[in-house]
Motif scaffolding. Structure first.
Motif, PDB file in Angstrom:
ATOM      1  N   ALA A 109      -5.013  10.298  -0.517  1.00  0.00           N
ATOM      2  CA  ALA A 109      -3.909   9.478  -1.031  1.00  0.00           C
ATOM      3  C   ALA A 109      -2.578  10.198  -0.911  1.00  0.00           C
ATOM      4  CB  ALA A 109      -4.171   9.126  -2.486  1.00  0.00           C
ATOM      5  N   SER A 110      -1.615   9.466  -0.434  1.00  0.00           N
ATOM      6  CA  SER A 110      -0.243   9.980  -0.407  1.00  0.00           C
ATOM      7  C   SER A 110       0.592   9.209  -1.421  1.00  0.00           C
ATOM      8  CB  SER A 110       0.353   9.811   0.993  1.00  0.00           C
ATOM      9  OG  SER A 110       0.421   8.449   1.325  1.00  0.00           O
ATOM     10  N   ILE A 111      -0.112   8.600  -2.383  1.00  0.00           N
ATOM     11  CA  ILE A 111       0.556   7.752  -3.361  1.00  0.00           C
ATOM     12  C   ILE A 111       1.432   8.600  -4.272  1.00  0.00           C
ATOM     13  CG2 ILE A 111       0.133   6.187  -5.285  1.00  0.00           C
ATOM     14  CD1 ILE A 111      -2.488   5.471  -3.778  1.00  0.00           C
ATOM     15  N   GLN A 112       2.677   8.225  -4.385  1.00  0.00           N
ATOM     16  CA  GLN A 112       3.641   9.060  -5.081  1.00  0.00           C
ATOM     17  C   GLN A 112       3.917   8.611  -6.507  1.00  0.00           C
ATOM     18  OE1 GLN A 112       7.078   9.043  -2.522  1.00  0.00           O
ATOM     19  NE2 GLN A 112       5.938   9.756  -0.745  1.00  0.00           N
ATOM     20  N   LYS A 113       3.886   7.323  -6.760  1.00  0.00           N
ATOM     21  CA  LYS A 113       4.176   6.859  -8.112  1.00  0.00           C
ATOM     22  C   LYS A 113       3.619   5.450  -8.291  1.00  0.00           C
ATOM     23  CE  LYS A 113       8.735   4.960  -7.011  1.00  0.00           C
ATOM     24  NZ  LYS A 113      10.164   4.958  -7.337  1.00  0.00           N
ATOM     25  N   GLN A 356      -2.883  -7.325 -12.799  1.00  0.00           N
ATOM     26  CA  GLN A 356      -2.186  -6.446 -13.723  1.00  0.00           C
ATOM     27  C   GLN A 356      -2.404  -4.973 -13.411  1.00  0.00           C
ATOM     28  OE1 GLN A 356       0.099  -7.543 -15.937  1.00  0.00           O
ATOM     29  NE2 GLN A 356      -0.339  -9.457 -14.864  1.00  0.00           N
ATOM     30  N   ALA A 357      -3.148  -4.680 -12.341  1.00  0.00           N
ATOM     31  CA  ALA A 357      -3.389  -3.291 -11.962  1.00  0.00           C
ATOM     32  C   ALA A 357      -2.127  -2.687 -11.357  1.00  0.00           C
ATOM     33  CB  ALA A 357      -4.532  -3.221 -10.955  1.00  0.00           C
ATOM     34  N   ASP A 358      -1.956  -1.377 -11.539  1.00  0.00           N
ATOM     35  CA  ASP A 358      -0.882  -0.689 -10.839  1.00  0.00           C
ATOM     36  C   ASP A 358      -1.157  -0.756  -9.343  1.00  0.00           C
ATOM     37  OD1 ASP A 358      -0.451   2.020 -13.233  1.00  0.00           O
ATOM     38  OD2 ASP A 358       0.421   0.024 -13.158  1.00  0.00           O
ATOM     39  N   LEU A 359      -0.127  -0.943  -8.567  1.00  0.00           N
ATOM     40  CA  LEU A 359      -0.298  -1.073  -7.126  1.00  0.00           C
ATOM     41  C   LEU A 359      -0.952   0.166  -6.524  1.00  0.00           C
ATOM     42  CD1 LEU A 359       0.091  -2.463  -4.438  1.00  0.00           C
ATOM     43  CD2 LEU A 359       2.455  -1.647  -4.414  1.00  0.00           C
ATOM     44  N   THR A 360      -0.636   1.316  -7.065  1.00  0.00           N
ATOM     45  CA  THR A 360      -1.223   2.546  -6.529  1.00  0.00           C
ATOM     46  C   THR A 360      -2.742   2.536  -6.597  1.00  0.00           C
ATOM     47  OG1 THR A 360      -0.845   3.550  -8.705  1.00  0.00           O
ATOM     48  CG2 THR A 360       0.783   4.002  -6.979  1.00  0.00           C
ATOM     49  N   GLU A 361      -3.295   1.910  -7.620  1.00  0.00           N
ATOM     50  CA  GLU A 361      -4.750   1.824  -7.743  1.00  0.00           C
ATOM     51  C   GLU A 361      -5.344   0.987  -6.611  1.00  0.00           C
ATOM     52  OE1 GLU A 361      -5.534   0.197 -11.559  1.00  0.00           O
ATOM     53  OE2 GLU A 361      -4.893   1.977 -12.661  1.00  0.00           O
ATOM     54  N   ILE A 362      -4.703  -0.141  -6.316  1.00  0.00           N
ATOM     55  CA  ILE A 362      -5.209  -1.023  -5.268  1.00  0.00           C
ATOM     56  C   ILE A 362      -5.124  -0.340  -3.909  1.00  0.00           C
ATOM     57  CG2 ILE A 362      -4.849  -3.229  -4.083  1.00  0.00           C
ATOM     58  CD1 ILE A 362      -3.811  -4.363  -6.699  1.00  0.00           C
ATOM     59  N   LEU A 363      -3.986   0.284  -3.624  1.00  0.00           N
ATOM     60  CA  LEU A 363      -3.818   0.966  -2.342  1.00  0.00           C
ATOM     61  C   LEU A 363      -4.813   2.112  -2.206  1.00  0.00           C
ATOM     62  CD1 LEU A 363       0.075   1.114  -1.999  1.00  0.00           C
ATOM     63  CD2 LEU A 363      -1.516  -0.652  -1.202  1.00  0.00           C
ATOM     64  N   HIS A 364      -5.047   2.800  -3.285  1.00  0.00           N
ATOM     65  CA  HIS A 364      -5.999   3.915  -3.271  1.00  0.00           C
ATOM     66  C   HIS A 364      -7.379   3.435  -2.840  1.00  0.00           C
ATOM     67  CE1 HIS A 364      -8.958   6.664  -5.191  1.00  0.00           C
ATOM     68  NE2 HIS A 364      -8.125   7.585  -4.731  1.00  0.00           N
TER      69      HIS A 364
END
Length: 385
Positions: A109-113, A356-364
């Protein structure tokens, strides 16, 4: 680990009955598996072959994350099996029926925030030009026009009604209102005739304060779900992107975004008449069918209606969708821009996620299950390999 022992542990996990000791054992097994080694082939062989093992495990791989506001049931579409587990572990198993192709799903993951999801927010534009920010309004009457009161009820829904119920109230057939959502917004409204409409993100609905005696006509951009109040003497018509939908009283969904390849109308209850305004071709729909209009073409197919209206129920259901289609949906709800860099857009994915999930969770989770890599910079997401 013996096959029957593994099967038992997976059953316990899927039932949410696994204890800490068993969970540790399951994690140890997962960490020990080398998908590229001969030992894995031997393990599969001892389990009486890949086909039977996959069928047995797939029946039990209907996992849902128990973390707050998050629901996942993911699978890739070239006959692979995967699950994404809860806060305590990330549990991923991949099996391919083709012996020459064994997948190892990884997460780099390169998810930053975190990017928060959309919410109930919209703007109501009145006939006199006044604009009302609905999410900032308190419960009660918010406006009154030509004998029609506009209220916001305790559920946040906008409701139009004639307080006296009298047909002698002054009215103006040229008086129109428009409710509009931006990216990251959604809203529901009850029209003057009692019809209920749920508006998705980046959408708008234009409607008169008083419908004419012969028809009830509205104009839609974007996406909306309709529950039309029955009136056999006054057909309800929705105009959207080269399409007219005519009903008497029924439930249906229209997706008419400009960036989608076709205007899609899906029927849940009753019947509707679809008309292509360019070719003048018309077709009737029965429940479970979807009409797709692209330029002069009108095509009818049977679809998974649960997927179509999942947005209204508070979740995303991606069923065999390519990454571009998925990201268009995500872009509207999370108000983000999408950019692609050297990626196979034909690869398809499946999964269920809470809106309602944070987008970072879905992308992960998408990243774990496919040949995609996400990079977030402010509100721009770049997708590459």
């Amino acid at each position: 680990m013996e096959h029957h022992r593994l099967q038992y542990l997976i059953e316990q996990y899927s039932k949410d009955q696994i204890n800490a000791e068993e969970l540790h054992e399951l994690n140890q097994w997962y960490e020990s598996v080398d998908y590229s080694s001969k030992s894995f082939d031997e393990w599969v062989s001892e389990s009486r072959g890949e086909e039977e093992l996959i069928n047995q495990l797939y029946e039990r791989f209907d996992f849902k994350v128990k973390a707050n506001k998050r629901v996942i049931n993911l699978k890739r579409t070239y006959r692979a099996i995967g699950i994404a587990a809860s806060i305590t572990i990330v549990f991923l198993i991949g099996f391919a029926l083709n012996k020459q192709q064994k997948m190892q799903l990884t997460a780099k993951a390169s998810i930053q925030k975190a990017i928060i999801p959309g919410s109930d927010k919209a703007i109501l534009k009145l006939a006199n030009g006044q604009q009302i920010v609905l999410d900032s309004q308190r419960t009660g009457t918010i406006a009154s026009q030509y004998g029609v009161s506009i209220t916001k009820n305790s559920k946040g829904q906008i409701v139009y009604k004639n307080p006296t119920g009298s047909s002698k109230q002054p009215y103006n057939l040229e008086a129109y209102n428009t409710i509009e959502t931006k990216r990251g917004g959604q809203y529901s409204i009850q029209l003057p005739d009692g019809t209920k409409v749920w508006l998705n993100a980046a959408s708008s609905l234009k409607y008169p304060l008083h419908f004419s005696k012969n028809e009830r006509r509205v104009e839609l951009t974007g996406e909306a779900y309709f529950e039309v109040a029955h009136n056999k003497n006054q057909p309800f018509k929705v105009i959207s992107n080269n399409q007219e939908v005519r009903v008497l009283g029924t439930h249906f969904n229209i997706n008419a975004y400009d960036d989608e390849p076709a205007v899609s109308t899906t029927l849940l209850e009753g019947s509707v008449l679809i008309r292509n305004l360019s070719s003048r071709e018309s077709q009737m729909l029965v429940p479970g069918q979807q009409a797709n209009i692209a330029k002069n073409d009108l095509k009818i197919s049977t679809v998974n209606t649960e997927q179509v209206i999942s947005w209204k129920k508070g979740y995303f259901l991606f069923d065999n969708m390519d990454i571009s289609s998925i990201m268009r949906v995500i872009s509207r709800w999370y108000d983000v821009d999408i950019q692609y860099s050297d990626i196979d857009k034909s690869e398809t994915f499946g999964g269920t996620f809470s809106r309602q999930a944070d987008l970072t969770e879905i992308l992960h989770d998408l990243q774990q299950l496919g040949h995609v890599h996400f990079k977030i910079e402010d509100r721009k997401i770049t997708i590459g390999k």
